[in-house]
Design an enzyme around this catalytic site. Structure first.
Site, mmCIF file in Angstrom:
data_model
loop_
_atom_site.group_PDB
_atom_site.id
_atom_site.type_symbol
_atom_site.label_atom_id
_atom_site.label_comp_id
_atom_site.label_asym_id
_atom_site.label_seq_id
_atom_site.Cartn_x
_atom_site.Cartn_y
_atom_site.Cartn_z
ATOM 1 N N CYS A 198 9.274 -5.843 1.590
ATOM 2 C CA CYS A 198 8.297 -4.746 1.671
ATOM 3 C C CYS A 198 7.331 -4.904 0.503
ATOM 4 C CB CYS A 198 8.977 -3.380 1.706
ATOM 5 S SG CYS A 198 9.774 -2.866 0.172
ATOM 6 N N ARG A 239 11.701 0.614 1.261
ATOM 7 C CA ARG A 239 12.089 0.191 2.612
ATOM 8 C C ARG A 239 13.014 -1.021 2.639
ATOM 9 N NH1 ARG A 239 6.032 -0.294 4.532
ATOM 10 N NH2 ARG A 239 5.920 -0.836 2.317
ATOM 11 N N ASP A 261 4.823 2.953 4.565
ATOM 12 C CA ASP A 261 5.401 3.062 3.225
ATOM 13 C C ASP A 261 5.533 4.541 2.848
ATOM 14 O OD1 ASP A 261 6.237 2.724 0.638
ATOM 15 O OD2 ASP A 261 4.541 1.477 0.018
#
Length: 530
Positions: A12, A18, A147
């Site tokens: 990520c 994440r 995000d």
């Protein structure tokens, strides 16, 4: 008998939200008959940082095992060592492939990989899934898991749920997707979406690129619904935030009657915002009130300023009092606005000015400075833009009279005309007597042309950001030697593009969302735990 191992790399941005979740969810599970060994990294990692506290809370509530963790920066050797690389977004997938183009057949976004498993019926192998890519149809947004960084708890919960669902599909097959979809339809609430009313109307074909690109960035941001301005919507519609850019446009008009009516509606709008506790967020494009406005307009704009809950600066040098909440969201670039077919070949020795021609922009100073140069300098001056008055036109024509090296085109510039005018120049000169936020400077840089501008803190910061070659400066009044020096400087430096990476519009959407959330929380503070 020990099972074989499959090495999976999760990627990520910061490697704190994440990808650590996906790493923990995949660790030690079975994939295509092999035990998963999962690791994670970030394309712009916050190296050494632990998992974000909000995500830790979500993981703990879901019973996910928590172990010691430190964010890592993505490196080519990690990609080469992995059997499967799963990213959270298409952009991160592209970054992986820039680092190692040979990884194409084993690199997917996590949700893309899950969709391919659903199509194939099971995981099989990375290579077999890659071969099925042409046979699945996903919407662009379906490839990405947004995000949650710097957002509310529900954004972290939604990210976790999306990752968990995709991981289950990878490991257990398509039946998991059906079961989870059935569960979700049985009562889960839809994600909260904020409605933002912008102060500009529906953009016309001639609208300023900033307005169009900002709207596009906001519309592409998960959690925001954008409404453009009309007085009916402002006074009767439902929205959570009122986002203002140039408030003076809301209190002016083409006739005394129209102006009076608008001012009355503006008073009504301010009262409605106060009564309904809707925050007014202002992007600070100009430092001072416009000149030549009436006392009533001045009073109304000052009243709106007092009611502003949050201010967005588009450069870091904008002075905002410490007691006024604010954040900096850099003015985005225009690289994708102009088609390549508009671009022109550079004319050696040409310097240019473009944009609205007003007295404070110093076009008269530019002509006077240019005329100091001898013809032997082999420099020409090209000026194009719409003038503010016929009186100014006459003055500039008189200043340029008798010098064949000067070409002036008065009138509106289409996007194509503007791009051709700018890219034909070696150097763009913008000698504004007052310069703080200049869209013209960013337009020239976006088109790959260096600028000569007055020396001030804002332009110095911009030069340090994009590269000193691209922002040439002069002290005091502009003169001919400044033009010659700037031309020599840009010719002496090797050719390269200005660094506009901090001004990508993809960054503006989430940053605006964060600003809007902060403004709402000023008027609607979260309850404190007892």
């Amino acid at each position: 008998m020990d099972l074989p191992e499959i090495r999976v790399l999760l990627v990520c941005s910061g490697n704190i939200c994440r990808s650590p979740v996906a790493e923990r969810l995949l660790q030690s599970r079975s994939l295509a008959g092999a035990v998963v060994h999962a690791e994670s990294a970030g394309t712009g990692a916050l190296v050494g940082e632990p998992i974000h506290p909000q995500m830790v809370d979500v993981m703990r509530a879901s019973g996910v095992e928590l172990a010691e963790f430190a964010a890592r920066q993505l490196m080519p050797h990690m990609i080469q060592a992995a059997d499967l690389v799963l990213t959270m977004t298409r952009e991160q997938r592209a970054t992986v492939l820039r680092l190692d183009p040979r990884a194409l057949a084993k690199t997917f976004t996590l949700t893309e990989c899950a969709a391919l498993v659903i199509s194939a019926g099971s995981f099989g192998s990375a290579e077999s899934l890659a071969a099925r890519r042409p046979y699945i149809a996903l919407e662009p947004s379906d490839y990405d898991i947004p995000d949650p960084y710097r957002r509310r708890d529900n954004a972290f919960q939604q990210a976790f749920a999306s990752i968990n669902k995709a991981v289950d599909i990878l490991c257990n097959g398509p039946t998991t997707a059906t079961a989870q979809d059935d569960s979700a339809s049985s009562g889960d609430e839809a994600p909260a979406v904020m409605t933002v009313l912008e102060s500009f109307p529906e953009p016309r074909p001639t609208a300023h690129p900033y307005v169009v690109m900002l709207r596009r960035a906001l519309e592409q941001t998960d959690g925001i619904t954008v409404r453009t301005f009309s007085w009916r919507t402002a006074l009767t519609g439902d929205y959570d935030v009122f986002h203002v850019h140039w408030p003076e446009n809301l209190v002016s008009g083409g006739s005394p009657l129209k102006k009076l009516v608008r001012q009355a509606m503006f008073i009504g709008l301010l009262r409605r915002l106060r009564r309904r506790r809707i925050p007014l967020v202002r992007t600070v494009h100009n430092l001072e009130l416009p000149r030549g406005i009436s006392r009533r307009e001045t009073a109304l704009l000052k009243r709106a300023d007092r009611q502003t809950m949050y201010r967005i600066k588009i450069n870091g040098t904008t002075p905002i009092p410490a007691d006024q909440p604010s954040s900096t969201i850099l003015h985005g670039h225009y690289r994708r606005w102009y088609d390549n077919e508009f671009l022109a070949e550079v004319v050696t020795g040409r310097v240019a000015f473009f944009g609205l021609i007003r007295r404070y922009k110093g076009v008269d100073d530019l002509i006077s400075a240019f005329r100091e140069l001898p013809e032997a300098a082999e420099i020409s001056l090209s000026i194009a833009g719409r003038p503010s008055s016929e009186k100014l036109v006459a003055q500039l024509r008189d200043l340029a009279s008798g010098d064949d090296r000067i070409n002036i085109q008065f009138g509106f510039l289409s996007d194509g005309d503007l791009a051709r005018h700018v890219t034909a120049a070696e150097l763009v000169v913008l000698p504004y007597r007052e310069m703080h936020n200049s869209g013209g400077v960013l337009t020239a840089l976006s088109l790959g042309r260096p600028v000569l501008v007055p020396a001030n803190d804002t332009n110095l910061a911009l030069a340090q950001e994009v590269g000193l070659r691209w922002v040439q400066m002069y002290e005091g009044d502009l003169d001919g030697s400044d033009i010659v020096r700037a031309l020599k400087s840009v010719r002496d430096d090797p050719e390269h593009a200005p660094d506009l990476s901090r001004r990508e519009w993809k960054l503006a959407g989430p940053d605006h969302l964060d600003a809007f959330i902060r403004a709402i929380e000023i008027l609607h503070p979260r309850p404190q735990p007892q």
